[in-house]
Design a protein around this motif. Structure first.
Motif, PDB file in Angstrom:
ATOM      1  N   UNK A 142      11.903  17.662   7.903  1.00  0.00           N
ATOM      2  CA  UNK A 142      10.472  17.380   7.991  1.00  0.00           C
ATOM      3  C   UNK A 142      10.002  16.602   6.780  1.00  0.00           C
ATOM      4  N   UNK A 143       8.846  15.970   6.941  1.00  0.00           N
ATOM      5  CA  UNK A 143       8.183  15.219   5.878  1.00  0.00           C
ATOM      6  C   UNK A 143       6.696  15.241   6.174  1.00  0.00           C
ATOM      7  N   UNK A 144       5.902  14.777   5.244  1.00  0.00           N
ATOM      8  CA  UNK A 144       4.465  14.699   5.502  1.00  0.00           C
ATOM      9  C   UNK A 144       4.119  13.457   6.311  1.00  0.00           C
ATOM     10  N   UNK A 145       4.678  12.318   5.899  1.00  0.00           N
ATOM     11  CA  UNK A 145       4.408  11.055   6.597  1.00  0.00           C
ATOM     12  C   UNK A 145       5.723  10.342   6.880  1.00  0.00           C
ATOM     13  N   UNK A 146       6.006  10.091   8.142  1.00  0.00           N
ATOM     14  CA  UNK A 146       7.177   9.326   8.557  1.00  0.00           C
ATOM     15  C   UNK A 146       6.738   7.900   8.858  1.00  0.00           C
ATOM     16  N   UNK A 147       7.342   6.935   8.159  1.00  0.00           N
ATOM     17  CA  UNK A 147       7.014   5.521   8.349  1.00  0.00           C
ATOM     18  C   UNK A 147       8.200   4.853   9.021  1.00  0.00           C
ATOM     19  N   UNK A 148       7.958   4.259  10.173  1.00  0.00           N
ATOM     20  CA  UNK A 148       9.026   3.642  10.951  1.00  0.00           C
ATOM     21  C   UNK A 148       9.010   2.138  10.702  1.00  0.00           C
ATOM     22  N   UNK A 149      10.049   1.629  10.039  1.00  0.00           N
ATOM     23  CA  UNK A 149      10.150   0.197   9.775  1.00  0.00           C
ATOM     24  C   UNK A 149      10.034  -0.123   8.301  1.00  0.00           C
ATOM     25  N   UNK A 150      11.045  -0.829   7.775  1.00  0.00           N
ATOM     26  CA  UNK A 150      11.057  -1.181   6.359  1.00  0.00           C
ATOM     27  C   UNK A 150      10.682  -2.624   6.106  1.00  0.00           C
ATOM     28  N   UNK A 151       9.676  -3.117   6.808  1.00  0.00           N
ATOM     29  CA  UNK A 151       9.129  -4.432   6.518  1.00  0.00           C
ATOM     30  C   UNK A 151       8.047  -4.335   5.456  1.00  0.00           C
ATOM     31  N   UNK A 152       7.290  -5.412   5.245  1.00  0.00           N
ATOM     32  CA  UNK A 152       6.269  -5.385   4.192  1.00  0.00           C
ATOM     33  C   UNK A 152       5.245  -4.265   4.353  1.00  0.00           C
ATOM     34  N   UNK A 153       4.755  -4.048   5.580  1.00  0.00           N
ATOM     35  CA  UNK A 153       3.751  -2.999   5.780  1.00  0.00           C
ATOM     36  C   UNK A 153       4.333  -1.630   5.478  1.00  0.00           C
ATOM     37  N   UNK A 154       5.515  -1.349   6.017  1.00  0.00           N
ATOM     38  CA  UNK A 154       6.107  -0.031   5.810  1.00  0.00           C
ATOM     39  C   UNK A 154       6.461   0.250   4.372  1.00  0.00           C
ATOM     40  N   UNK A 155       7.001  -0.756   3.672  1.00  0.00           N
ATOM     41  CA  UNK A 155       7.423  -0.533   2.293  1.00  0.00           C
ATOM     42  C   UNK A 155       6.231  -0.391   1.352  1.00  0.00           C
ATOM     43  N   UNK A 156       5.183  -1.160   1.582  1.00  0.00           N
ATOM     44  CA  UNK A 156       3.981  -1.027   0.749  1.00  0.00           C
ATOM     45  C   UNK A 156       3.306   0.318   1.006  1.00  0.00           C
ATOM     46  N   UNK A 157       3.169   0.691   2.279  1.00  0.00           N
ATOM     47  CA  UNK A 157       2.533   1.967   2.593  1.00  0.00           C
ATOM     48  C   UNK A 157       3.316   3.128   1.996  1.00  0.00           C
ATOM     49  N   UNK A 158       4.642   3.092   2.112  1.00  0.00           N
ATOM     50  CA  UNK A 158       5.451   4.172   1.562  1.00  0.00           C
ATOM     51  C   UNK A 158       5.292   4.309   0.060  1.00  0.00           C
ATOM     52  N   UNK A 159       5.286   3.191  -0.647  1.00  0.00           N
ATOM     53  CA  UNK A 159       5.135   3.232  -2.098  1.00  0.00           C
ATOM     54  C   UNK A 159       3.774   3.793  -2.492  1.00  0.00           C
TER      55      UNK A 159
END
Length: 402
Positions: free
Chosen positions: A4-21
């Motif tokens: 489990x995690x709090x937020x799962x981000x699907x996709x390591x493009x610009x949107x996903x990587x910026x949001x994750x950081x």
């Protein structure tokens, strides 16, 4: 395997990587799932816009980005009546970085990944391909994936789809997009380049033809625009016909390395937008919410701004474990106007510029636009602002700044 995690981000493009950081810097437990083993995809844009450069400064990553090998485009010219007319002038922008930086997108994504992995609540899982959604009581509560270690499940308070225009997450959620007409598709291939080859935002054009040249290490990535739906018809003409057209548009290029049409990849260009960007426990941003045309090269910038807006609004609710439907709807309200206005401008360019060129009716921008800018050069800041800054640019939230 289930975790489990709090937020799962699907996709390591610009949107996903910026949001994750950004979410990790807010102390949110975040897991980014990327289906490939690296970021080396040819179908990626190389433009880093002034607002994204400013964002990197705010995140404390500006100096590290500056160390990457890149070039700068500060204006774009069209040959009009034997003279070079500056149609787009980023130098007139009041911004710390009045230019577009050209850097292979995988270098930018690796930089963001390194910054994310410095945060204790951040996890990046490569070679994890999401295959579907988990649901509980009608609510999305995570994703199913496959990886080299086998199939697994990742449960999450919130799942964010950043997996592009062909989003598996969007399809699994049953969210449908409104499609807008697009008059062209793109052929994508490489040609050798000399060390002094330069990039220009302005495409090469000829009667019925248009292409862009993106300089990468040792080669040009060519985006060759073809009329929509003509891929098979044009391939039937053979490789020599393509080489003859390239020789007219870019006589300085060496086409001998192009030995087969199998080297020419096809990109089905789409322009669409979701009416609803979320369901309970799920949010779509970037191309998963609104696929952009490559015209203007603005899709990356809009996706990054989506990620910043989403992180700004959702970090607090995620920390509290109380992400509501209202919170997710707020992201759409904030980011829908920029997406819709940008797509509307692209549709105008499709009708007034790209389609007439591909029909062989014109070879340059409409005369009215060029005459206005010739008479009042200051007007060149308008397209520069729309391309380089965009509608509603976002700033890094305080919790993410370094």
């Amino acid at each position: 395997m289930t975790d489990s995690t709090t937020c799962a981000i699907v996709g390591g493009g610009p949107a996903g990587m910026v949001l994750g950081l950004l979410l990790a810097r807010a102390g949110v437990e975040v897991t980014v799932l990327e289906k490939h083993g690296d970021f080396l995809r040819d179908f990626r844009g190389d433009t880093v816009h002034p607002t994204t450069l400013r964002l990197l400064d705010e995140l404390g990553l500006g100096q590290r980005f500056a160390m990457l090998s890149h070039s700068k485009v500060d204006h774009a010219e069209f040959p009009i009546d034997g003279h070079q007319v500056t149609m787009v002038d980023f130098r007139r922008l009041r911004t710390p970085h009045p230019y577009v930086a050209m850097v292979p997108q995988w270098d930018l994504l690796n930089l963001l990944a390194e910054a994310g992995q410095a945060e204790p609540t951040y996890s990046l899982r490569m070679c994890h391909e999401v295959t579907g959604l988990l649901r509980s009581g009608g609510r999305v509560c995570g994703v199913r994936y496959t990886s080299p270690d086998g199939d697994g499940e990742l449960r999450a308070d919130l799942t964010v789809a950043c997996d592009g225009r062909s989003s598996i997450v969007r399809q699994s959620a049953g969210l449908t997009a409104r499609e807008f007409p697009v008059p062209f598709d793109v052929w994508w291939f490489r040609l050798p380049r000399e060390a002094d080859g330069q990039y220009t935002l302005i495409p090469r054009t000829g009667p019925g033809r248009m292409l862009i040249m993106i300089p990468r290490e040792g080669y040009f990535q060519i985006g060759y625009l073809i009329p929509k739906g003509t891929d098979q018809q044009l391939r039937a003409r053979g490789l020599d016909a393509l080489k003859a057209e390239l020789a007219e548009l870019i006589p300085e290029a060496d086409t001998d390395s192009l030995t087969s049409l199998d080297d020419v990849k096809f990109l089905d260009v789409r322009l669409n937008r979701l009416e609803r960007w979320h369901s309970d426990g799920l949010l779509c941003i970037g191309d998963a919410a609104h696929a952009m045309s490559p015209v203007g090269g603005v899709g990356i910038n809009v996706a990054v701004q989506d990620a910043v807006g989403a992180a700004t609004l959702l970090a607090g609710p995620l920390r509290r474990g109380l992400v509501s439907d209202r919170d997710l709807a707020a992201v759409r309200r904030r980011r829908l106007p920029p997406a819709a206005i940008t797509q509307a401008m692209q549709r105008v360019l499709h009708r007034q510029l790209v389609a007439p060129i591909l029909r062989g009716e014109i070879a340059n921008p409409p005369a009215a636009a060029t005459k206005l800018i010739q008479r009042w050069p200051v007007l060149s800041v308008i397209p520069a602002y729309l391309v380089g800054v965009g509608v509603r640019p976002e700033h890094a939230p305080d919790f993410a700044r370094r």
